[in-house]
Every structure is written in C-alpha cells, then in structure tokens.
Design a protein around this motif. Structure first.
Motif, PDB file in Angstrom:
ATOM      1  N   SER A  19       0.815  -1.211   0.000  1.00 34.82           N
ATOM      2  CA  SER A  19       0.000   0.000   0.000  1.00 34.82           C
ATOM      3  C   SER A  19       0.853   1.267   0.000  1.00 34.82           C
ATOM      4  CB  SER A  19      -0.918   0.020   1.228  1.00 34.82           C
ATOM      5  OG  SER A  19      -1.583   1.257   1.329  1.00 34.82           O
ATOM      6  N   ASP A  20       0.393   2.277  -0.778  1.00 28.53           N
ATOM      7  CA  ASP A  20       1.110   3.549  -0.799  1.00 28.53           C
ATOM      8  C   ASP A  20       0.419   4.573   0.089  1.00 28.53           C
ATOM      9  OD1 ASP A  20      -1.114   3.740  -2.373  1.00 28.53           O
ATOM     10  OD2 ASP A  20      -0.086   4.447  -4.186  1.00 28.53           O
ATOM     11  N   LEU A  21      -0.427   4.088   1.006  1.00 32.62           N
ATOM     12  CA  LEU A  21      -1.048   4.992   1.976  1.00 32.62           C
ATOM     13  C   LEU A  21      -0.080   5.216   3.136  1.00 32.62           C
ATOM     14  CD1 LEU A  21      -4.708   3.616   2.133  1.00 32.62           C
ATOM     15  CD2 LEU A  21      -3.893   5.657   0.968  1.00 32.62           C
ATOM     16  N   SER A  22       0.960   5.972   2.852  1.00 31.64           N
ATOM     17  CA  SER A  22       2.029   6.145   3.840  1.00 31.64           C
ATOM     18  C   SER A  22       1.996   7.508   4.524  1.00 31.64           C
ATOM     19  CB  SER A  22       3.391   5.969   3.152  1.00 31.64           C
ATOM     20  OG  SER A  22       3.511   6.874   2.073  1.00 31.64           O
ATOM     21  N   LYS A  23       1.048   8.358   4.135  1.00 27.22           N
ATOM     22  CA  LYS A  23       0.975   9.683   4.729  1.00 27.22           C
ATOM     23  C   LYS A  23       0.262   9.637   6.070  1.00 27.22           C
ATOM     24  CE  LYS A  23       0.888  12.136   0.301  1.00 27.22           C
ATOM     25  NZ  LYS A  23       2.144  12.849   0.488  1.00 27.22           N
ATOM     26  N   ASN A  24       0.448  10.679   6.873  1.00 22.81           N
ATOM     27  CA  ASN A  24      -0.279  10.805   8.127  1.00 22.81           C
ATOM     28  C   ASN A  24      -1.582  11.536   7.821  1.00 22.81           C
ATOM     29  OD1 ASN A  24      -1.279  11.242  10.648  1.00 22.81           O
ATOM     30  ND2 ASN A  24       0.632  12.000  11.517  1.00 22.81           N
ATOM     31  N   TYR A  25      -2.635  10.770   7.500  1.00 20.15           N
ATOM     32  CA  TYR A  25      -3.892  11.377   7.063  1.00 20.15           C
ATOM     33  C   TYR A  25      -4.595  12.144   8.177  1.00 20.15           C
ATOM     34  CZ  TYR A  25      -3.365   8.994   2.653  1.00 20.15           C
ATOM     35  OH  TYR A  25      -2.882   8.594   1.440  1.00 20.15           O
ATOM     36  N   ALA A  26      -4.251  11.858   9.423  1.00 16.84           N
ATOM     37  CA  ALA A  26      -4.856  12.592  10.527  1.00 16.84           C
ATOM     38  C   ALA A  26      -4.444  14.059  10.482  1.00 16.84           C
ATOM     39  CB  ALA A  26      -4.463  11.967  11.853  1.00 16.84           C
ATOM     40  N   LYS A  66     -11.634   9.757   7.462  1.00 21.91           N
ATOM     41  CA  LYS A  66     -11.684   8.688   8.468  1.00 21.91           C
ATOM     42  C   LYS A  66     -11.400   7.325   7.850  1.00 21.91           C
ATOM     43  CE  LYS A  66     -15.723  10.103   9.730  1.00 21.91           C
ATOM     44  NZ  LYS A  66     -17.062  10.147  10.330  1.00 21.91           N
ATOM     45  N   ILE A  67     -11.893   7.092   6.642  1.00 27.20           N
ATOM     46  CA  ILE A  67     -11.639   5.812   5.981  1.00 27.20           C
ATOM     47  C   ILE A  67     -10.159   5.686   5.626  1.00 27.20           C
ATOM     48  CG2 ILE A  67     -12.122   4.426   3.918  1.00 27.20           C
ATOM     49  CD1 ILE A  67     -14.972   5.632   3.992  1.00 27.20           C
ATOM     50  N   LEU A  68      -9.551   6.766   5.183  1.00 25.59           N
ATOM     51  CA  LEU A  68      -8.121   6.752   4.867  1.00 25.59           C
ATOM     52  C   LEU A  68      -7.289   6.510   6.125  1.00 25.59           C
ATOM     53  CD1 LEU A  68      -7.893   9.736   2.344  1.00 25.59           C
ATOM     54  CD2 LEU A  68      -7.818   7.283   1.832  1.00 25.59           C
ATOM     55  N   ILE A  69      -7.693   7.129   7.234  1.00 27.71           N
ATOM     56  CA  ILE A  69      -7.000   6.927   8.507  1.00 27.71           C
ATOM     57  C   ILE A  69      -7.131   5.472   8.946  1.00 27.71           C
ATOM     58  CG2 ILE A  69      -7.118   7.476  10.981  1.00 27.71           C
ATOM     59  CD1 ILE A  69      -7.763  10.374  10.151  1.00 27.71           C
ATOM     60  N   PHE A  70      -8.319   4.896   8.745  1.00 30.30           N
ATOM     61  CA  PHE A  70      -8.543   3.486   9.060  1.00 30.30           C
ATOM     62  C   PHE A  70      -7.582   2.609   8.264  1.00 30.30           C
ATOM     63  CE2 PHE A  70     -10.357  -0.505   7.611  1.00 30.30           C
ATOM     64  CZ  PHE A  70     -10.721  -1.135   8.793  1.00 30.30           C
ATOM     65  N   LEU A  71      -7.504   2.836   6.957  1.00 30.89           N
ATOM     66  CA  LEU A  71      -6.647   2.013   6.095  1.00 30.89           C
ATOM     67  C   LEU A  71      -5.168   2.198   6.427  1.00 30.89           C
ATOM     68  CD1 LEU A  71      -8.514   2.565   2.701  1.00 30.89           C
ATOM     69  CD2 LEU A  71      -8.384   0.418   3.994  1.00 30.89           C
ATOM     70  N   GLU A  72      -4.787   3.433   6.718  1.00 31.66           N
ATOM     71  CA  GLU A  72      -3.395   3.707   7.082  1.00 31.66           C
ATOM     72  C   GLU A  72      -3.015   2.955   8.356  1.00 31.66           C
ATOM     73  OE1 GLU A  72      -0.575   7.590   8.034  1.00 31.66           O
ATOM     74  OE2 GLU A  72      -2.717   7.687   8.367  1.00 31.66           O
ATOM     75  N   THR A 115     -11.650  10.989  14.849  1.00 30.64           N
ATOM     76  CA  THR A 115     -10.876  10.188  13.899  1.00 30.64           C
ATOM     77  C   THR A 115     -10.065   9.083  14.577  1.00 30.64           C
ATOM     78  OG1 THR A 115      -9.062  11.806  13.979  1.00 30.64           O
ATOM     79  CG2 THR A 115     -10.683  12.059  12.221  1.00 30.64           C
ATOM     80  N   LYS A 116      -9.786   9.241  15.872  1.00 35.41           N
ATOM     81  CA  LYS A 116      -9.028   8.212  16.588  1.00 35.41           C
ATOM     82  C   LYS A 116      -9.813   6.901  16.623  1.00 35.41           C
ATOM     83  CE  LYS A 116      -6.329   7.494  20.805  1.00 35.41           C
ATOM     84  NZ  LYS A 116      -5.873   8.113  22.077  1.00 35.41           N
ATOM     85  N   LYS A 117     -11.134   6.993  16.564  1.00 37.97           N
ATOM     86  CA  LYS A 117     -11.941   5.774  16.564  1.00 37.97           C
ATOM     87  C   LYS A 117     -11.684   4.949  15.299  1.00 37.97           C
ATOM     88  CE  LYS A 117     -15.756   7.071  19.614  1.00 37.97           C
ATOM     89  NZ  LYS A 117     -17.217   7.094  19.806  1.00 37.97           N
ATOM     90  N   SER A 118     -11.375   5.627  14.200  1.00 37.40           N
ATOM     91  CA  SER A 118     -11.060   4.903  12.959  1.00 37.40           C
ATOM     92  C   SER A 118      -9.776   4.101  13.124  1.00 37.40           C
ATOM     93  CB  SER A 118     -10.929   5.890  11.794  1.00 37.40           C
ATOM     94  OG  SER A 118     -12.169   6.500  11.520  1.00 37.40           O
ATOM     95  N   GLN A 119      -8.813   4.654  13.860  1.00 39.35           N
ATOM     96  CA  GLN A 119      -7.566   3.935  14.135  1.00 39.35           C
ATOM     97  C   GLN A 119      -7.829   2.738  15.056  1.00 39.35           C
ATOM     98  OE1 GLN A 119      -5.539   7.610  15.589  1.00 39.35           O
ATOM     99  NE2 GLN A 119      -3.879   6.951  14.253  1.00 39.35           N
ATOM    100  N   ILE A 120      -8.648   2.946  16.059  1.00 40.45           N
ATOM    101  CA  ILE A 120      -8.971   1.870  16.997  1.00 40.45           C
ATOM    102  C   ILE A 120      -9.706   0.752  16.270  1.00 40.45           C
ATOM    103  CG2 ILE A 120     -10.273   1.262  19.077  1.00 40.45           C
ATOM    104  CD1 ILE A 120      -9.845   4.208  19.981  1.00 40.45           C
ATOM    105  N   LEU A 121     -10.642   1.130  15.402  1.00 36.97           N
ATOM    106  CA  LEU A 121     -11.386   0.140  14.626  1.00 36.97           C
ATOM    107  C   LEU A 121     -10.443  -0.668  13.739  1.00 36.97           C
ATOM    108  CD1 LEU A 121     -14.276  -0.884  13.876  1.00 36.97           C
ATOM    109  CD2 LEU A 121     -14.178   0.691  11.931  1.00 36.97           C
ATOM    110  N   ALA A 122      -9.452  -0.010  13.165  1.00 37.59           N
ATOM    111  CA  ALA A 122      -8.478  -0.703  12.305  1.00 37.59           C
ATOM    112  C   ALA A 122      -7.710  -1.746  13.106  1.00 37.59           C
ATOM    113  CB  ALA A 122      -7.513   0.306  11.688  1.00 37.59           C
TER     114      ALA A 122
END
Length: 216
Positions: A19-26, A66-72, A115-122
């Motif tokens: 994956s190239d989702l390497s940025k800090n989307y938050a 939020k979806i991008l943060i989840f995937l990251e 948005t932290k919930k998206s990270q927790i869900l991931a």
C-alpha cells in the motif's frame, strides 16, 4: 454502481501489502481532499472522492478522511501475509460475509466523529483477521467503540494499564465510570465499578496499540 466500486476498492486496499497509503492522514487538511489533489491519483482515494462527490461538504470530506485513517492504521499493523491470504479466501468463499464486513467498516467509520476511533477500529479489524477475536466479538467491541465518549480512552488506560502515569481526581473518575457504563464497557454492582471483559479487550487490542506506536 459507485457503491460497489467503493467496496471493491476498499477490499483491494485491505489486501494490498504494498500500500502507498504512507501519509499521516490525521494531519491532512480537509480542503486538500479534492479531485484536483495529487492524492486523488491513488485508486482508493479516487474512488472515495467519486463516491462522496467531494465538493464543499465538510461532512463528506471528513468521512473520506476517516476511511483513509482506518486504512493507514490497518497497514501499520503489518499483518502476516499467510493470515491475509486465509482471510482473502474466506472473502472469496463467502461473498455475503464479505459484503457485510466491508459495509460494516464503512458505516462505522461514517458514524465516528473522532478520527481516533477509525484507528482503533483498524486495530480491532486486524485482530479479527489474525483470528485473535471472532466476528461476533469484533462487532460487539466496534459497537461499544461507536458509543464511547472519547474522554473514556484515558479512563480506560488508567484502569487497565498498571504502568499508566495518568492521574484523575475522584470526581473525574466517577464521571469516567459513568461514561464507560453508558456504552457497556463498565458495570457497577452496589458501589463497586468493574470493567467488562469485552471492555478490557477493546482497550488491549484497539487502544493500547496506538500508545505503543506513538512511543516507538
């Protein structure tokens, strides 16, 4: 259908170990998530921009973020490739379950304000793929997470983690207990407060990994 294209792209991104989702989307400003943005060259982002019809709607841009943060966060867990392959095979064999999983992820992310919930869900989803928890347990924790006041993160840490340096007054702890009970993470019998087993695992599998990554 656009919705079908979105779920397909989310699925591809889940199994994309390169994956190239390497940025800090938050940290990305919402007004940069547009069709003209360089980010829109990434397939999953292009799909999200199209699905949410990104214009001036801050809600749609926030949902996309939020979806991008989840995937990251999901890819930061670096799940074993064999586990991913096994999970992918389940998706192929059970398309109805596949649809339910992807729809659940998308719907939960849309409901979150924090948005932290998206990270927790991931992190919880990673635990599910690695067979640490079942689908039913994932759902139970995810719905608790959905109803959790973000103030409860630190209260959970203070109660579960014996090494935590967080300090709270008696009034703050009483308020925190009420917050945790409101979403099923805590219970109270007579005057004794206690975390549920599911609440403890929500912290251990979903919230604690964020602290470890931040301190690394």
């Amino acid at each position: 259908m656009k919705e079908e294209n979105l779920t397909n792209n989310i699925e591809k991104e889940i199994f994309n170990t390169a994956s190239d989702l390497s940025k800090n989307y938050a940290e990305i400003a919402l007004d940069t998530l547009t069709e003209e943005s360089l980010l829109s060259k990434i397939p999953v982002i292009k799909s999200l921009v199209s699905f949410y019809k990104i214009t001036s709607s801050i809600v749609d841009r926030h949902n996309m973020k939020k979806i991008l943060i989840f995937l990251e966060e999901f890819h930061l867990n670096k799940i074993d490739s064999n586990k991913l392959d096994i999970f992918k095979k389940k998706f192929e064999e059970k398309p109805k379950h596949r649809d339910k999983v992807l729809e659940t992820i998308l719907l939960l992310n849309e409901r979150f304000i924090d948005t932290k919930k998206s990270q927790i869900l991931a992190n919880l989803f990673s635990a599910y793929i690695q067979e640490v928890i079942t689908w039913e347990q994932f759902l139970k924790m995810s719905f608790m997470l959905n109803n959790l006041n973000p103030y409860g993160y630190k209260i959970l840490e203070r109660i579960v983690d014996k090494n935590s340096e967080l300090k709270f007054s008696m009034r703050q702890m009483i308020e925190g207990h009420a917050i945790l009970m409101a979403c099923g993470i805590g219970t109270k019998f007579e005057d004794r407060f206690k975390l549920t087993n599911t609440g403890i695992r929500l912290y251990e599998l979903g919230i604690k990994p964020l602290r470890k990554k931040q301190s690394a």
